[in-house]
Write a protein that holds these residues in place. Structure first.
Motif, short mmCIF file in Angstrom:
data_model
loop_
_atom_site.label_atom_id
_atom_site.label_comp_id
_atom_site.label_asym_id
_atom_site.label_seq_id
_atom_site.Cartn_x
_atom_site.Cartn_y
_atom_site.Cartn_z
N LEU A 264 0.89 -1.15 -0.20
CA LEU A 264 -0.20 -0.02 0.07
C LEU A 264 0.86 1.12 -0.01
CD1 LEU A 264 -2.73 -1.04 2.77
CD2 LEU A 264 -3.00 -0.93 0.37
N LEU A 265 0.50 2.37 -0.76
CA LEU A 265 1.07 3.52 -0.95
C LEU A 265 0.17 4.40 -0.36
CD1 LEU A 265 2.76 3.30 -4.55
CD2 LEU A 265 3.87 2.74 -2.15
N SER A 266 0.57 5.29 0.56
CA SER A 266 -0.35 6.57 1.10
C SER A 266 0.17 7.68 1.49
CB SER A 266 -1.13 5.85 2.31
OG SER A 266 -0.21 5.28 3.34
N LEU A 267 -0.47 8.46 2.13
CA LEU A 267 0.14 9.87 2.67
C LEU A 267 1.12 10.62 1.71
CD1 LEU A 267 0.31 8.60 6.21
CD2 LEU A 267 -1.55 9.77 5.13
N PRO A 268 0.92 10.92 0.54
CA PRO A 268 2.03 11.39 -0.30
C PRO A 268 1.84 12.98 0.17
CG PRO A 268 -0.03 11.12 -1.46
CD PRO A 268 -0.46 10.44 -0.35
N THR A 269 3.07 13.48 0.15
CA THR A 269 3.50 15.09 0.48
C THR A 269 4.00 15.49 -0.66
OG1 THR A 269 5.37 14.61 1.69
CG2 THR A 269 3.50 14.49 3.03
N ILE B 97 6.44 9.63 0.26
CA ILE B 97 5.31 8.60 0.14
C ILE B 97 5.50 7.57 1.22
CG2 ILE B 97 6.44 7.07 -1.39
CD1 ILE B 97 2.93 7.90 -1.98
N THR B 98 4.44 7.12 1.94
CA THR B 98 4.62 6.14 2.96
C THR B 98 4.30 4.73 2.37
OG1 THR B 98 3.88 7.69 4.37
CG2 THR B 98 3.72 5.56 5.18
N LEU C 246 4.67 0.69 8.22
CA LEU C 246 4.52 1.95 7.45
C LEU C 246 5.91 2.88 7.35
CD1 LEU C 246 1.04 3.18 9.01
CD2 LEU C 246 1.66 2.67 6.56
#
Lengths: 150, 147
Positions: free
Chosen positions: A32-37, A59-60, A121
């Motif tokens: 899973l890829l999440s929380l892009p800044t 990217i997390t 994560l």
């Protein structure tokens, strides 16, 4: 009578009972890829429009099992109308934190393929930059890299 | 004469029972399930039910001893290195047996006097902690013995 006695003694001599208690768990691949800044760009001393040391995006990543992270070379999302893309070049760099600390690369013009094991994560920092012999016209520049995990 | 022989046989059996006492153990035939927790990087049978061993004994069985082995590996994926992992178990049986051991990887031995134990539940949980897991099947075991 003797037979009966033998059977009774056999029962009484039972030394122990035992049970094997077993546990099973399975892991199937998951990523899973999440929380892009977003990062930021500025022109550095060598004329690159670059995220530099501090303007990185992140990217997390959450990985269960063996997976591969693919990161594309940067490309434009927005450029000013006066910008001439002829002779431009892009480079990508990255570095991971904690469990991804093994994944680190200085700026290079190639996309990235990173083999990753199971990770909680974990943050991957992404660096991007562009150079153009013709320079950069005034205005807003936005570039992106695409990250996929499979 | 025949009565005498019967009496001798019964006496012999009762005497032998006192020296080789055991309780009864039983368990369902299915492996207890462990689930992976990516945040904690563990694979554990908790918060599930774990494995439940049913223990029974009668006064006539005499004193008995329950041994719960340290957890051990049965199976793991080829690329997984168990040397980097921590495999631990805990077990608990409240009520008659009144035993409760937290997570560790050592053998436990409990001695009991002769008593009536009617289907006491001994619950066992396993937990694997590792810096990295690989795809595949993980299987562990604990041997419970009554003697």
């Amino acid at each position: 009578m003797k037979r009966a006695l033998a059977a009774l003694l056999l029962l009484a001599a039972t030394p122990a009972s035992a049970v094997d208690v077993t546990f099973t768990g399975n892991i199937d691949g998951l990523c899973l890829l999440s929380l892009p800044t977003n990062g930021s760009l500025s022109v550095d001393g060598e004329g690159w429009l670059s995220s530099g040391l501090l303007g990185f995006g992140t990217i997390t990543v959450l990985s269960v099992g063996d997976n591969e992270l693919d990161v594309t070379v940067p490309e434009w999302v927005t450029t000013p109308s006066g910008y001439d893309p002829l002779n431009e070049e892009f480079e990508l760099g990255y570095d991971g934190l904690a469990g991804l600390s093994f994944a680190s690369r200085a700026f290079a013009p190639d996309p990235a393929e990173i083999d990753i094991p199971t990770l909680p994560l974990t943050i991957l920092r992404l660096h991007a930059r562009a150079f153009n012999d013709n320079g950069f016209a005034d205005g807003l520049y936005r570039m992106k890299v695409m990250v996929t995990c499979s | 004469m025949l009565l005498n022989r019967l009496a001798l046989a019964v006496a012999t059996v009762l005497g032998a029972t006192g020296g080789a006492a055991a309780c009864s153990l039983s368990i369902g035939g299915v492996d207890a399930a462990m689930a992976f927790n990516s945040a904690a990087m563990t694979m554990s049978s908790e918060p599930g039910l774990g494995a439940v061993v049913t223990v029974g004994s009668t006064i006539l069985d005499g004193p008995f001893r329950i041994t719960v082995s340290a957890p051990s590996w049965v199976e793991y994926p080829t690329d997984f290195d168990p040397g980097t992992a921590s495999l631990r178990s805990r077990h608990v049986s409240l009520g008659t047996l009144n035993i409760n051991a937290g997570y560790d990887n050592v053998q436990h031995v409990y001695n009991f006097g002769a008593m009536l134990v009617s289907a006491a539940a001994l619950t066992i949980h396993h937990r694997i902690t590792a810096p990295s897991f690989e795809d595949g099947r993980y299987r562990t075991r604990t041997l419970v013995t009554c003697s």
